[in-house]
Design a protein around this motif. Structure first.
Motif, short mmCIF file in Angstrom:
data_model
loop_
_atom_site.label_atom_id
_atom_site.label_comp_id
_atom_site.label_asym_id
_atom_site.label_seq_id
_atom_site.Cartn_x
_atom_site.Cartn_y
_atom_site.Cartn_z
N TYR A 347 0.72 -1.34 -0.03
CA TYR A 347 -0.13 0.02 0.00
C TYR A 347 0.92 1.40 0.23
N ASP A 348 0.02 2.20 -0.31
CA ASP A 348 0.95 3.79 -0.29
C ASP A 348 0.13 4.49 0.72
N LYS A 349 1.00 5.23 1.41
CA LYS A 349 0.47 6.26 2.46
C LYS A 349 1.30 7.42 2.44
N ASN A 350 0.69 8.57 2.42
CA ASN A 350 1.38 9.89 2.40
C ASN A 350 2.75 9.88 1.66
N GLY A 351 2.66 9.52 0.41
CA GLY A 351 3.65 9.43 -0.82
C GLY A 351 5.02 8.44 -0.37
N LYS A 352 4.73 7.56 0.61
CA LYS A 352 5.71 6.52 1.02
C LYS A 352 5.00 4.82 0.58
N GLN A 353 5.73 4.00 0.16
CA GLN A 353 5.15 2.64 0.01
C GLN A 353 5.69 1.72 0.96
N TYR A 354 4.74 0.78 1.17
CA TYR A 354 4.96 -0.03 2.22
C TYR A 354 4.47 -1.51 2.01
#
Length: 393
Positions: A347-354
């Motif tokens: 997933y993506d959150k606030n421009g970062k990928q996890y």
């Protein structure tokens, strides 16, 4: 009836096309739906058409236009342009890239209310018209009448849709032909991700807008569009609203092949990092290619032990594997009698990928079962994947 040239029509329509705005002035709003694409049909010799697509908030240098929403315009003649639109408690406004806003409808809505625009007098004629167009039949439509270059225009706005028809001297000149949802690729599913409390839902794309509600952690939402300043448009209580991208997770799929490549790289970095004896600086330098500093701190504290001093007097260490919460396991990507295939969460959150790689293990001979989870993140498109947590349960 005075003949209208295409140039005259386009000039006028640029200033009176349907609006997209954020309003706190009224329970109803005559805005264009940013989750849909619009097609209008013109009546004349060539039966021309034009499409309008939402393109976010104005980001130019003109302070007068800040807060306006931008719609891309394309027509059958090859013309391409933009319409800028906004709503305040005073009324509906529209502009193009060259002009300041024109008042299309004055608030509060009341039959007989008049104002001046483009050198002519405009008046609210009705608040309850029923108007049929190729895109559908609309009720409780407002009608605004005005004069432009000696031609009488009647503009019809539907609640939640915007401009649906325009007449000139009693004849239909333009009407809404099609109202279609945006490509499904533009519509995304997201989940609220807040560490405590609830996520505020606002009437506009920014913290300055009114809070109209809230969402609990892990609430599922459908995002219809995203603004360039970091906000997502959703439907809340049957109305358009906005939530900050900073607190949303956007899930997508990652193939097992790509996930395996990432994990294999991490395993190789770890194996090379703890080979033989090493100084603290050497360990951090080696592992920093695939692990966050906070993870390496824990690794150094629990999984290595002091060995001796090198010829320069520096302390050296070696791997001892005392805490399995820092030693990342090797995943089995093929079918096995004692494991299940890894589960991949991306997933993506606030421009970062996890990325989370999870695998269940069961060893029948020792009746031992556990699940290992590897947590990785990627700061941006140019950075490497790094492990920030690993655990076994």
């Amino acid at each position: 009836m005075k003949q209208l040239t295409i140039t005259m029509v386009l000039t006028l329509l640029i200033s009176i096309l349907p609006l997209s705005f954020r309003t706190e002035a009224s329970e109803v709003s005559y805005l264009r739906d940013t989750t849909k694409n619009y097609t209008y049909r013109y009546y004349g010799d060539n039966n021309e058409w034009e499409t309008l697509t939402y393109n976010g908030i104005y980001k130019g240098k003109d302070n007068v236009k800040k807060g306006y929403e931008v719609w891309n315009l394309n027509n059958s003649s090859g013309y391409k342009g933009q319409v800028l639109e906004k709503e305040t408690k005073e009324g509906l406004y529209s502009s193009d890239v060259y002009n300041t806003g024109d008042l299309l409808v004055s608030y509060p809505l009341k039959v007989g209310t008049s104002w001046t625009m483009k050198g002519g007098k405009w008046t609210v004629k009705s608040l309850s018209r029923t108007v049929k167009t190729p895109a559908g039949t609309f009720k409780n439509v407002i009608e605004v009448e005005g004069v432009y270059e000696e031609v009488i225009f009647n503009n019809f706005y539907a609640n939640g849709v915007g401009l649906i028809r325009q007449d000139s001297d009693g004849n239909v000149m333009m009407e809404l032909k099609e109202l279609r949802k945006k490509n499904s690729a533009e519509v995304k599913t997201a989940f609220v991700d807040v560490s405590s409390g609830r996520l505020s839902v606002r009437s506009g794309a920014g913290n300055k807008y009114k809070i109209v509600g809230s969402l609990k952690n892990n609430a599922k939402v459908t995002v219809y569009s995203q603004t360039k300043n970091g906000w997502s448009e959703i439907i809340y209580n049957n109305k358009k609203a906005y939530i900050s991208n900073q607190y949303l997770r956007f899930y997508t799929k990652m193939s097992a092949i790509n996930a395996k490549k990432i994990v294999d790289r991490i395993n190789k970095i770890e194996q090379e990092a703890v080979k033989g004896e090493f100084t603290k600086n050497q360990l951090y330098a080696r592992m920093s290619q695939g692990y966050t500093t906070s993870f390496i701190d824990g690794y150094f504290k629990t999984d290595v032990m002091e060995y001796r001093k090198d010829k320069y007097g520096n302390k050296t260490y070696e791997y001892r594997a005392s805490d399995f919460n820092y030693y990342t396991m090797h995943y089995i990507w093929t079918k096995s009698s004692y494991t299940k295939p890894p589960t991949i969460t991306y997933y993506d959150k606030n421009g970062k990928q996890y990325l989370i790689i999870s695998q269940y293990w069961y060893r029948d001979e020792i009746r031992n079962a556990y699940t290992g989870k590897l947590y990785l993140m990627k700061e941006n498109s140019k950075s490497n994947w790094k492990v920030y947590k690993f655990n076994r349960r």
